[in-house]
Write an enzyme that holds these catalytic residues in place. Sequence first.
Site, mmCIF file in Angstrom:
data_model
loop_
_atom_site.group_PDB
_atom_site.id
_atom_site.type_symbol
_atom_site.label_atom_id
_atom_site.label_comp_id
_atom_site.label_asym_id
_atom_site.label_seq_id
_atom_site.Cartn_x
_atom_site.Cartn_y
_atom_site.Cartn_z
ATOM 1 N N LYS A 1 54.215 84.084 57.728
ATOM 2 C CA LYS A 1 54.701 82.565 57.779
ATOM 3 C C LYS A 1 56.065 82.209 57.134
ATOM 4 O O LYS A 1 57.053 81.884 57.654
ATOM 5 C CB LYS A 1 53.511 81.620 57.469
ATOM 6 C CG LYS A 1 53.884 80.461 57.448
ATOM 7 C CD LYS A 1 52.936 79.262 56.919
ATOM 8 C CE LYS A 1 52.782 79.032 55.599
ATOM 9 N NZ LYS A 1 53.889 78.234 54.809
ATOM 10 N N ASN A 2 55.754 82.515 55.804
ATOM 11 C CA ASN A 2 56.957 82.060 55.064
ATOM 12 C C ASN A 2 58.301 83.217 55.011
ATOM 13 O O ASN A 2 59.252 82.965 54.514
ATOM 14 C CB ASN A 2 56.522 82.324 53.294
ATOM 15 C CG ASN A 2 55.727 81.265 53.169
ATOM 16 O OD1 ASN A 2 55.392 80.029 54.077
ATOM 17 N ND2 ASN A 2 54.941 80.992 51.910
ATOM 18 N N CYS B 1 54.963 67.000 47.866
ATOM 19 C CA CYS B 1 53.927 67.099 48.766
ATOM 20 C C CYS B 1 52.881 67.364 48.007
ATOM 21 O O CYS B 1 52.710 67.488 46.919
ATOM 22 C CB CYS B 1 53.979 68.319 49.905
ATOM 23 S SG CYS B 1 53.593 69.953 49.100
ATOM 24 N N ARG C 1 57.980 69.302 44.068
ATOM 25 C CA ARG C 1 58.862 70.412 44.817
ATOM 26 C C ARG C 1 60.288 69.562 45.249
ATOM 27 O O ARG C 1 60.681 69.290 46.165
ATOM 28 C CB ARG C 1 58.087 70.570 46.200
ATOM 29 C CG ARG C 1 56.756 71.022 46.080
ATOM 30 C CD ARG C 1 56.020 71.483 47.222
ATOM 31 N NE ARG C 1 56.648 72.923 47.608
ATOM 32 C CZ ARG C 1 56.082 73.407 48.779
ATOM 33 N NH1 ARG C 1 55.205 72.919 49.520
ATOM 34 N NH2 ARG C 1 56.572 74.653 48.885
ATOM 35 N N PRO C 2 61.129 69.515 43.996
ATOM 36 C CA PRO C 2 62.499 69.071 43.923
ATOM 37 C C PRO C 2 63.184 70.210 44.914
ATOM 38 O O PRO C 2 62.837 71.400 44.893
ATOM 39 C CB PRO C 2 62.817 68.778 42.563
ATOM 40 C CG PRO C 2 62.022 69.838 41.838
ATOM 41 C CD PRO C 2 60.696 69.948 42.620
ATOM 42 N N ILE C 3 64.659 69.939 45.235
ATOM 43 C CA ILE C 3 65.453 70.722 45.900
ATOM 44 C C ILE C 3 66.687 70.797 45.070
ATOM 45 O O ILE C 3 67.945 71.076 45.509
ATOM 46 C CB ILE C 3 65.549 70.810 47.325
ATOM 47 C CG1 ILE C 3 66.161 69.341 47.655
ATOM 48 C CG2 ILE C 3 64.502 70.988 48.137
ATOM 49 C CD1 ILE C 3 66.990 69.349 49.052
ATOM 50 N N ASP D 1 50.204 81.745 45.954
ATOM 51 C CA ASP D 1 49.436 81.264 47.319
ATOM 52 C C ASP D 1 48.177 81.952 47.546
ATOM 53 O O ASP D 1 47.435 81.855 48.422
ATOM 54 C CB ASP D 1 50.426 81.647 48.379
ATOM 55 C CG ASP D 1 51.673 80.535 48.534
ATOM 56 O OD1 ASP D 1 51.570 79.612 47.883
ATOM 57 O OD2 ASP D 1 52.734 81.226 49.002
ATOM 58 N N ARG E 1 48.176 75.919 59.753
ATOM 59 C CA ARG E 1 49.637 75.911 59.371
ATOM 60 C C ARG E 1 50.059 77.478 59.157
ATOM 61 O O ARG E 1 50.994 77.921 59.170
ATOM 62 C CB ARG E 1 49.959 74.992 58.265
ATOM 63 C CG ARG E 1 49.935 73.532 58.500
ATOM 64 C CD ARG E 1 50.911 72.746 57.436
ATOM 65 N NE ARG E 1 51.825 73.652 56.818
ATOM 66 C CZ ARG E 1 51.961 73.859 55.573
ATOM 67 N NH1 ARG E 1 51.059 73.172 54.664
ATOM 68 N NH2 ARG E 1 52.983 74.454 55.290
HETATM 69 N N1 EPU Z 1 61.647 74.109 42.326
HETATM 70 C C1 EPU Z 1 62.390 73.376 41.442
HETATM 71 N N2 EPU Z 1 63.749 73.163 41.990
HETATM 72 C C2 EPU Z 1 64.149 73.664 43.309
HETATM 73 C C3 EPU Z 1 63.384 74.357 43.936
HETATM 74 C C4 EPU Z 1 62.019 74.613 43.455
HETATM 75 O O1 EPU Z 1 62.229 72.864 40.549
HETATM 76 O O2 EPU Z 1 65.134 73.260 43.744
HETATM 77 C C5 EPU Z 1 60.433 74.427 41.772
HETATM 78 C C6 EPU Z 1 59.228 74.369 42.575
HETATM 79 O O3 EPU Z 1 58.974 72.861 42.606
HETATM 80 C C7 EPU Z 1 58.193 74.901 42.308
HETATM 81 C C8 EPU Z 1 58.860 76.468 41.700
HETATM 82 O O4 EPU Z 1 60.266 75.909 41.655
HETATM 83 O O5 EPU Z 1 57.786 74.612 41.003
HETATM 84 C C9 EPU Z 1 58.937 77.254 43.123
HETATM 85 O O6 EPU Z 1 59.522 76.502 44.126
HETATM 86 P P1 EPU Z 1 60.070 77.270 45.501
HETATM 87 O O7 EPU Z 1 61.221 76.565 45.842
HETATM 88 O O8 EPU Z 1 60.131 78.928 45.218
HETATM 89 O O9 EPU Z 1 59.098 77.210 46.714
HETATM 90 P P2 EPU Z 1 59.242 76.795 48.043
HETATM 91 O O10 EPU Z 1 60.417 77.859 48.513
HETATM 92 O O11 EPU Z 1 59.247 75.507 48.315
HETATM 93 C C10 EPU Z 1 57.858 78.907 48.982
HETATM 94 C C11 EPU Z 1 56.650 78.922 49.768
HETATM 95 C C12 EPU Z 1 55.475 78.560 49.266
HETATM 96 C C13 EPU Z 1 55.289 79.235 47.918
HETATM 97 C C14 EPU Z 1 56.286 79.040 47.005
HETATM 98 C C15 EPU Z 1 56.157 79.896 45.796
HETATM 99 C C16 EPU Z 1 57.771 78.933 52.015
HETATM 100 C C17 EPU Z 1 58.077 78.193 53.125
HETATM 101 N N3 EPU Z 1 56.950 78.258 51.034
HETATM 102 O O12 EPU Z 1 57.839 77.680 48.682
HETATM 103 O O13 EPU Z 1 54.123 78.765 50.217
HETATM 104 O O14 EPU Z 1 53.779 78.667 47.401
HETATM 105 O O15 EPU Z 1 57.349 79.747 47.939
HETATM 106 O O16 EPU Z 1 56.018 81.210 46.068
HETATM 107 O O17 EPU Z 1 58.259 79.803 52.017
HETATM 108 C C18 EPU Z 1 52.183 78.533 50.991
HETATM 109 O O18 EPU Z 1 52.493 79.243 51.821
HETATM 110 O O19 EPU Z 1 50.798 77.691 50.974
HETATM 111 C C19 EPU Z 1 53.327 77.615 50.157
HETATM 112 C C20 EPU Z 1 53.000 76.623 49.705
#
Ligand code: EPU
Length: 433
Positions: A22-23, A116, A121-123, A310, A402
């Site tokens: 999925k990811n 969520c 989960r900031p960006i 995960d 999902r």
């Molecule tokens: N983070 C920040 N700033 C950012 C982005 C992330 O502080 O701009 C923090 C997040 O809040 C978190 C950490 O960094 O604490 C890692 O976040 P990341 O961005 O790596 O997560 P993601 O890309 O949103 C993906 C997977 C998640 C998985 C995480 C970690 C997808 C669609 N989702 O999320 O999958 O847990 O990487 O490996 O790829 C799941 O499948 O159940 C799931 C939640």
Amino acid sequence: MDVLRIRGGNALHGEVTVGGAKNACLPLLAATLLTDKPCVLRNVPDLSDSRFMIEILRHQGATVEPLGGNAWRITATEVQPKTPYELVRKMRASICVMGALVGRLSHAEIPLPGGCVIGQRPIDLHIKGLKKLGCSIENHAGMMRIDASKLRGAYVFLGGRYGSTVTGTANILMAAVRAPGITHIDCAACEPEVQDLCRMLVKMGAKISGIGSPMLEIEGVEKLHGCEYTVIPDRIEAGTHLLCGAITRGDVTVHGAVAAHLGAFLDKMDEAGIPFETLSPSDIRVRGDMIKTLRPIDIVTLPHPGFPTDLQAQFSAVLALTPGLSIITERIYPNRFMHVPELLRMGADIAIEGPSAIIKGVPALSGAPVMASDLRASAALVLAGLAAEGETWVQRIYHLDRGYEKFEVQLAHLGADIVRLKHTDMPSEFLGE
Ligand code: EPU
């Protein structure tokens, strides 16, 4: 609403094949927007999240055609720049269209996704990265208006307080492959799903080196072309099936369990005393029936190649039945313990201390009506239900749908007593929970 009824106690036996990751598939689908030529993606899992991403691609103007057998042809001759809040709100991961839109167009408008249940989960890192690449970004009523007309290569450091960012790396990559000049992404996520995106982009004509390492070098190209690509197997689904074999003391061979993607997880299985055999680079057989005594362990979740967040909820179901004291510490999402209160209802003995779950193994769990809160928490509850005495009813399984394709069908095929029913089929004393 659907629920799962599980009558615990059956040992699972047989073979199961995991679907596409999925990811990985979500950013791969998004990447097809980078070219006006057709792309064929194979092994796209039939999940609500992938269907939703396809809906987003169509909204952006792409033609998306099913080719049968989990393959899709996507042709984005024209792409429109705006993604509505209605779509991003439903699936956080849809934010990964941002990089593709920036790479393809001179401007884009995308809503900020919000938090969520598993954390804030900031960006901020995605935004910082795009700005480094020359984009200017304005926030207007929850929408990011991105001007990408001055996109160019640059040095981007993507480390944050929880390590790197998976989707952030994907977004910066998709923008950088079309940015004139050289981009370095430092502290890039190394997850197999990010590597998969790099490989597909390379097939589309991108120039990327350092794939799989925390330093990616990208030389921007003027045009990308179409490609045919097969999504990697889902390592999280594979790990979940291995734990299903272990917790039921069964004997299960998981096809599509790529050992190279599961290093830290397999190491913890080994430490916990769960015997398994790597039959080939992508087939693992777990011998739950050969477990002598399970041993308590400590797990710390970390970015890849560390133990994946995960899979921590699912492992906690196994550790709930492991004699002694185990500790799971979350370094990615410090509050990702929504499954714990539900496991307590089944008789587990777990205390949360800050970012850690302290798990005291109990001899048995008992079935109960429980509520799924997110995708991996749902899987943990199914695992607990498979091993528990009596009936477990897992509610809100749309979370499970999902990320796991026909999970209950696969488990039933392995011998589990599990069925999908309607909420109203639950015993009357459980209704209204
Ligand atoms: N983070 C920040 N700033 C950012 C982005 C992330 O502080 O701009 C923090 C997040 O809040 C978190 C950490 O960094 O604490 C890692 O976040 P990341 O961005 O790596 O997560 P993601 O890309 O949103 C993906 C997977 C998640 C998985 C995480 C970690 C997808 C669609 N989702 O999320 O999958 O847990 O990487 O490996 O790829 C799941 O499948 O159940 C799931 C939640």
